[in-house]
Write an enzyme that holds these catalytic residues in place. Sequence first.
Site, mmCIF file in Angstrom:
data_model
loop_
_atom_site.group_PDB
_atom_site.id
_atom_site.type_symbol
_atom_site.label_atom_id
_atom_site.label_comp_id
_atom_site.label_asym_id
_atom_site.label_seq_id
_atom_site.Cartn_x
_atom_site.Cartn_y
_atom_site.Cartn_z
ATOM 1 N N HIS A 36 0.824 -1.223 0.000
ATOM 2 C CA HIS A 36 0.000 0.000 0.000
ATOM 3 C C HIS A 36 0.851 1.264 0.000
ATOM 4 O O HIS A 36 0.359 2.336 -0.325
ATOM 5 C CB HIS A 36 -1.058 -0.026 1.117
ATOM 6 N N SER B 100 4.036 2.197 8.449
ATOM 7 C CA SER B 100 3.831 1.235 7.374
ATOM 8 C C SER B 100 5.146 1.009 6.658
ATOM 9 O O SER B 100 5.837 1.958 6.296
ATOM 10 C CB SER B 100 2.813 1.767 6.380
ATOM 11 N N ASP C 11 1.279 -7.703 2.386
ATOM 12 C CA ASP C 11 1.351 -6.272 2.067
ATOM 13 C C ASP C 11 2.802 -5.807 1.882
ATOM 14 O O ASP C 11 3.344 -5.083 2.705
ATOM 15 C CB ASP C 11 0.668 -5.478 3.206
#
Length: 729
Positions: A83, A644, A219
């Site tokens: 992402h 992230s 991810d």
Amino acid sequence: MKFLKVLLLFFVVQTQAQQGGMWIPSLLEGMNETEMKNLGMKMSASDIYDVNKSSLKDAVPHFNGGCTSEVISPKGLLLTNHHCGYSQIQAHSSVENDYLTNGFWAMKMEDELPNKDLDVTFIVKIEDVTKQILNGVEALTSEVEKQKKIQQNIADLNKSFPKESFQEIKIRTFFEGNQYMLFVTETFLDVRLVGAPPSSIGKFGSDTDNWVWPRHTGDFSLFRIYADKNNRPAAYSKDNVPYTPKHFLPVSLDGVAEDDFTLVFGYPGRTTEYLPAVAVEQIVNETNPAKIEIRDRALKVTDGFMRKDQAIKIQYASKYAGIANYYKKWIGETQGLKKSNAVQVKKDQEKAFQQKVVKAGKQAEYGNLLADFDKNYAEILPYTLSRDYFMEVVLRNTELLGLGFKLYQLEQVQSTRGDQAFTDRKNNLRDGLGDFYKNFNVQVDEKVFEQLIDLYLNKSPQQFIPSNLKNTNIAQLTASVYGTSKMTTYEGVKELLTGDTQTVLKNLNNDKGYQLVKTLADAFLKDVNPKFESINTELSALQRTYMKAQLELNKDSRIFPDANSTLRVTYGVVKGYEPRDAVVYTPVTYLDGVMEKYIPGDYEFDVSEKLIDLYNKKDYGPYAENGKIPVNFIGTNHTTGGNSGSPAIDAHGNLVGLNFDRVWEGTMSDIYYDPAICRNIMVDMRYVLFIIDKYAGAKHLVDEMKLVHPKKNKQSSKKQKVKKNKNKN
Ligand code: ARG
Ligand code: GLU
């Protein structure tokens, strides 16, 4: 007795370690090292951060200012989340080469894809510069003067601090203005896409699983940093070469077990852990519900269109994901704050604080802080709410109004800076609008507008609604704006922007859409924002003093500064949790769970044939654990947005996981960290390796890495020790 002591010590360490915290890497030695070692860390603080020798920090750059990434090979191979690389992957995708759907793998370096507007920034060194920045500030009385002086000191030090020509200086405040840190950084501009799994792996579970445990998402995506021939930052050139890092992270093949030490190293964006109870109360009862209601309506409309129309689905995929992400987070955050009684907990803490103030004889300095907070927060509430409505409705969620506001700013440029500035800005704006209209659908936006303008006019604080918009017929307003405004098409807006300054201004002011934006923006900028800013400045000053008081009066406890997008270390252990009565979550998920969630053809839970095939054949290579492929795991590391892509590092400094999310019950940790239920979610590195090698057939990338077996080594050395001891006996 000794046993009891050890047990007690263990208990103290355990409970302390569970308190959360995002720590400054250059200050670990005095602050955290002992506790980290008690939790199982085998490294020293200087293995994590050192200015004289290579250390972990040299492998952890900020990824495009928003995410974190880590170098995992001697040739500058870079790992981050799917992402985080999403917009780059999307930018290279077309209907013929849909890398979002099918994934992308460069089989040799020449195939790696350069990216416009992508950079990564390394930290070279961190220094405390509080003295220099606060020099001469104490003597000033007005808050505005103080801030001016601070800005001046920052600018001066920025100029005078020694650095190399290819480095930059950044100065950031910590503890709300009580501490200042200087960062010397190096930013690399040539960063190329190397690999990405298909969305059915990288985004598996999509919005349904977002912010939720148990999770099964791969991810991750891979990039590579390129440098000039001297290994220095340089703009893209085909002559650039793979960057040779000062340090890269070895990758562990041994994974983690419950209670194993982990450290997450990255760039958390923003937290507000030290707000007074009254502020948290407003978030729970006022601002979060308002923002959630707005986004709920916008998302429902958009989702309805996306499900029916493939073209709209593509146009709105990325915008939808962004809006849905924080919408869902605010819901979880609100629930969590309520369930954990955060407001009451804060009120109790404030009572204790007040007593400490009295005991320390500091009433004059700190005695009125809480009352002042109450007064200012009560005063600011309607302005905060009104501002949130403006931000969410006008700037963020109704595209026509958002564009209208850019045109409004253009008119402001004309009145403040004259015709030339106006023309430059106008041309710039017009040329950039192609991208906007590529992803704009007027039917979608009209329906969103109808829903949101209703909330704006009827639910935001009424004293700030311009009188000519009171009692508006929403359907009529919608029809008149979307039926006539030139802003609904690219052609139309180009027409609006054609001609000399006076013509453009006249055309704009005749446009019904523009007129509405102007009415709303004028009211906001005159009646709401100035007052908001002035109370907010007051509140910042209070928060600074409150922080100072807490640091002063709680000398024996360790307090961490709120996240501010600077490099931080957070650590904890791998651990499950109990989200509610009689429900226990274990800390690791496996590929079996992907198959349990599999819904053929579903846009969130489809699984590709190739992955099913590998699963059925149990073709896992060296990446399985007891015949199963681990996918995700959770831990007690205190993380937030910006973490992230952060590496999860084991006790020895090896990469075991890739951070990408938090669990539903713990999303309130930005405001109130509850050690019982706050967990971060990571991808197990063995899933990453399995996908690269077995799924994508890109083994050459795994071969670049340094794979290690820290646990097997430990076991064999333990066995040896046992043997030795046996011999002794
Ligand atoms: N919740 C994660 C983070 O805040 C992942 C977001 C990306 N995924 C998504 N479905 N939008 O940002
Ligand atoms: N997904 C988040 C990000 O993009 C990190 C998860 C979190 O907020 O904890 O930064």
